[in-house]
Write an enzyme that holds these catalytic residues in place. Sequence first.
Site, PDB file in Angstrom:
ATOM      1  CG  ASP A 228      -4.621  -1.409  14.805  1.00 19.48           C
ATOM      2  OD1 ASP A 228      -3.545  -1.196  15.384  1.00 19.48           O
ATOM      3  OD2 ASP A 228      -4.710  -1.699  13.602  1.00 19.48           O
TER       4      ASP A 228
ATOM      5  CG  ASN B 230      -2.096   0.889   1.138  1.00 17.38           C
ATOM      6  OD1 ASN B 230      -2.364   1.453   0.079  1.00 17.38           O
ATOM      7  ND2 ASN B 230      -2.823   1.035   2.238  1.00 17.38           N
TER       8      ASN B 230
ATOM      9  CE1 TYR C 161      -5.862   2.248  10.266  1.00 13.67           C
ATOM     10  CE2 TYR C 161      -6.299   1.554  12.523  1.00 13.67           C
ATOM     11  CZ  TYR C 161      -6.211   1.266  11.173  1.00 13.67           C
ATOM     12  OH  TYR C 161      -6.496   0.009  10.732  1.00 13.67           O
TER      13      TYR C 161
ATOM     14  CG  HIS D  21      -2.693  -6.913   7.998  1.00  9.29           C
ATOM     15  ND1 HIS D  21      -1.926  -6.144   7.158  1.00  9.29           N
ATOM     16  CD2 HIS D  21      -3.532  -6.062   8.627  1.00  9.29           C
ATOM     17  CE1 HIS D  21      -2.274  -4.871   7.281  1.00  9.29           C
ATOM     18  NE2 HIS D  21      -3.245  -4.794   8.166  1.00  9.29           N
TER      19      HIS D  21
ATOM     20  CD  GLU E 285      -7.580  -6.224   9.726  1.00 10.04           C
ATOM     21  OE1 GLU E 285      -6.471  -6.602   9.333  1.00 10.04           O
ATOM     22  OE2 GLU E 285      -7.803  -5.067  10.125  1.00 10.04           O
TER      23      GLU E 285
ATOM     24  NE  ARG F   3      -9.894  -1.942  13.597  1.00  7.55           N
ATOM     25  CZ  ARG F   3      -9.033  -1.336  12.770  1.00  7.55           C
ATOM     26  NH1 ARG F   3      -7.799  -1.807  12.618  1.00  7.55           N
ATOM     27  NH2 ARG F   3      -9.408  -0.288  12.071  1.00  7.55           N
TER      28      ARG F   3
ATOM     29  CG  ASP G  59      -3.717  -2.353   2.709  1.00  5.15           C
ATOM     30  OD1 ASP G  59      -4.515  -1.893   3.543  1.00  5.15           O
ATOM     31  OD2 ASP G  59      -2.661  -2.917   3.018  1.00  5.15           O
TER      32      ASP G  59
ATOM     33  CD  GLU H 152      -3.945  -4.680  14.635  1.00  7.66           C
ATOM     34  OE1 GLU H 152      -5.172  -4.862  14.785  1.00  7.66           O
ATOM     35  OE2 GLU H 152      -3.420  -4.462  13.545  1.00  7.66           O
TER      36      GLU H 152
ATOM     37  NE  ARG I 258      -3.406  -7.635  13.289  1.00  6.78           N
ATOM     38  CZ  ARG I 258      -4.332  -7.682  12.336  1.00  6.78           C
ATOM     39  NH1 ARG I 258      -4.791  -8.817  11.895  1.00  6.78           N
ATOM     40  NH2 ARG I 258      -4.782  -6.571  11.801  1.00  6.78           N
TER      41      ARG I 258
ATOM     42  CG  HIS J 110     -12.043  -2.734  10.544  1.00  8.79           C
ATOM     43  ND1 HIS J 110     -11.071  -2.018   9.880  1.00  8.79           N
ATOM     44  CD2 HIS J 110     -11.466  -3.893  10.907  1.00  8.79           C
ATOM     45  CE1 HIS J 110      -9.960  -2.735   9.843  1.00  8.79           C
ATOM     46  NE2 HIS J 110     -10.169  -3.882  10.448  1.00  8.79           N
TER      47      HIS J 110
ATOM     48  CG  HIS K 207      -2.422   2.122  13.068  1.00 13.96           C
ATOM     49  ND1 HIS K 207      -1.879   2.914  12.095  1.00 13.96           N
ATOM     50  CD2 HIS K 207      -2.952   1.064  12.420  1.00 13.96           C
ATOM     51  CE1 HIS K 207      -2.088   2.366  10.906  1.00 13.96           C
ATOM     52  NE2 HIS K 207      -2.742   1.245  11.076  1.00 13.96           N
TER      53      HIS K 207
ATOM     54  CD1 TRP L  36      -1.615   8.232  10.331  1.00 17.16           C
ATOM     55  CD2 TRP L  36      -1.512   6.253   9.304  1.00 17.16           C
ATOM     56  NE1 TRP L  36      -2.875   7.934   9.831  1.00 17.16           N
ATOM     57  CE2 TRP L  36      -2.826   6.723   9.220  1.00 17.16           C
ATOM     58  CE3 TRP L  36      -1.202   5.002   8.731  1.00 17.16           C
ATOM     59  CZ2 TRP L  36      -3.850   6.019   8.574  1.00 17.16           C
ATOM     60  CZ3 TRP L  36      -2.198   4.297   8.100  1.00 17.16           C
ATOM     61  CH2 TRP L  36      -3.522   4.811   8.022  1.00 17.16           C
TER      62      TRP L  36
ATOM     63  CD  GLU M   6      -1.220  -3.391  10.653  1.00 16.40           C
ATOM     64  OE1 GLU M   6      -2.222  -3.988  11.062  1.00 16.40           O
ATOM     65  OE2 GLU M   6      -1.231  -2.198  10.303  1.00 16.40           O
TER      66      GLU M   6
HETATM   67  O1  EZ4 Z   1      -3.487   0.561   8.448  1.00 16.11           O
HETATM   68  O2  EZ4 Z   1      -3.254  -2.054   6.025  1.00 16.11           O
HETATM   69  O3  EZ4 Z   1      -5.203  -3.688  11.283  1.00 16.11           O
HETATM   70  N1  EZ4 Z   1      -5.207  -3.123  10.222  1.00 16.11           N
HETATM   71  C1  EZ4 Z   1      -4.473  -2.061   9.889  1.00 16.11           C
HETATM   72  C2  EZ4 Z   1      -4.568  -1.596   8.457  1.00 16.11           C
HETATM   73  C3  EZ4 Z   1      -3.369  -0.763   8.005  1.00 16.11           C
HETATM   74  C4  EZ4 Z   1      -3.294  -0.747   6.494  1.00 16.11           C
HETATM   75  C5  EZ4 Z   1      -2.077   0.027   5.975  1.00 16.11           C
HETATM   76  O4  EZ4 Z   1      -1.914  -0.174   4.630  1.00 16.11           O
HETATM   77  O5  EZ4 Z   1      -3.783  -1.519  10.728  1.00 16.11           O
HETATM   78  O6  EZ4 Z   1      -5.776  -0.887   8.304  1.00 16.11           O
HETATM   79 CO    CO Z   2      -3.468  -2.905  12.326  1.00 15.30          CO
END
Ligand code: EZ4
Ligand code: CO
Length: 409
Positions: A217, A37, A159, A319, A346, A147, A323, A243, A290, A122, A219, A409, A269
Amino acid sequence: MKIVAADVIVSSPDRNFVTLKITTDDGVTGLGDGTLNGRELSVVSYLRDHVVPLLIGRDPHRIEDTWQFLYRSAYWRRGPVTMAAIAAVDVALWDIKAKAAGMPLYQLLGGASRTGIMAYGHASGRDLPELFDSIRTHLALGYRSIRVQTSVPGINAVYGVAAQPNADGRRYDYEPAQRTPLPAEEDWDTRAYLRHLPGVFEAVRNEFGPELPLLHDGHHRMTPIQAARLGKALEPYDLFWLEDCTPAENQEALRLVRQHTTTPLAIGEVFNTVWDYQTLIREQLIDYVRSAVTHTGGITAMRKLLDFAAQYQIKSGIHGPTDISPVGMAAALHLDLAIHNFGIQEYMPHGRLTNEVFRQSFTFADGYLHPGDQPGIGVELDEQAAARFPYVAAYLPFNRLKDGTVHDW
Ligand code: EZ4
Ligand code: CO
């Protein structure tokens, strides 16, 4: 059997996908996903310029040998571009082998270990009423695990939360790389997040009861001590997992988190080899792996990674964002069905245009996925449809703190 052609197909229905199609002299074709991605064309070049010429004339049945050859003969090891390219070849070869055997891939991996694959969806909301609606919608769709992501007062864009003021209102508008000339800038404040999140989980538990498995998550945004504090604060709400609580390149950092909380941890991931997990697995610092089949060297490498994890009672949590193309998703589902240490999968359903380009045999019903019983991985690429959607440059967003510092991010 010999490989006579290997074509890299880039298509952008809803978003960019990189697909490798391998053709044999018997006319059997196999598909592999190499989508990375926001950095898609680097995998396209790696495949077209450096891998395709090596594949012509090879025996497609020699999957392990081809994997080792591509990994070791490059000399430069690991990394997301290399491992996505190897994954695309690996999955395409498994697709061919399973088609040649006249079986769905999971049969070649040892057969089904379960009848269905538990998926999580999600849910998100800008406030509690919107979050509750989103959870109810997912329950109505059949999801049995959810989630939970939420906006945080004082942060403009977080996010995982759909339809924020600066987003475009589509279902997963928080997630796809955006078709903008520069990465979108978002903001972040970890202290505000840590203050807000436990109350959200308390409200969700009060509304939906104790049984529903809930995931979250982080992130990669916390330091180890912040992650430890969040894990502890969330213990009363019995998460299925927390996560990516820290950026886990520093595997040792997870020792600190682990010492402080019994909230189960899922990581990986952004990882691409078993080496990224060596300390995490050996010291039992996580509960779920993941990795994506697409980003971690394909079925061949994932099977080894998950067998290693199994020895430490660590399970899979493959994961599955949008994407990962339907090809990568289907490959994951065959693995999920076959391995013993399956945890959860997921699942973010792809958009209408993506489903026109990729015809899939996998199904989702009553919260469970199944890869289907078509020979191979069960995905066909409609190349005419794919050609209608040429590549569009896109970037994932990035974060800055209030003082302008770039943040994970
Ligand atoms: O942000 O795959 O758990 N899932 C994630 C995803 C990631 C994307 C980044 O390309 O964290 O949504
Ligand atoms: Co994630």
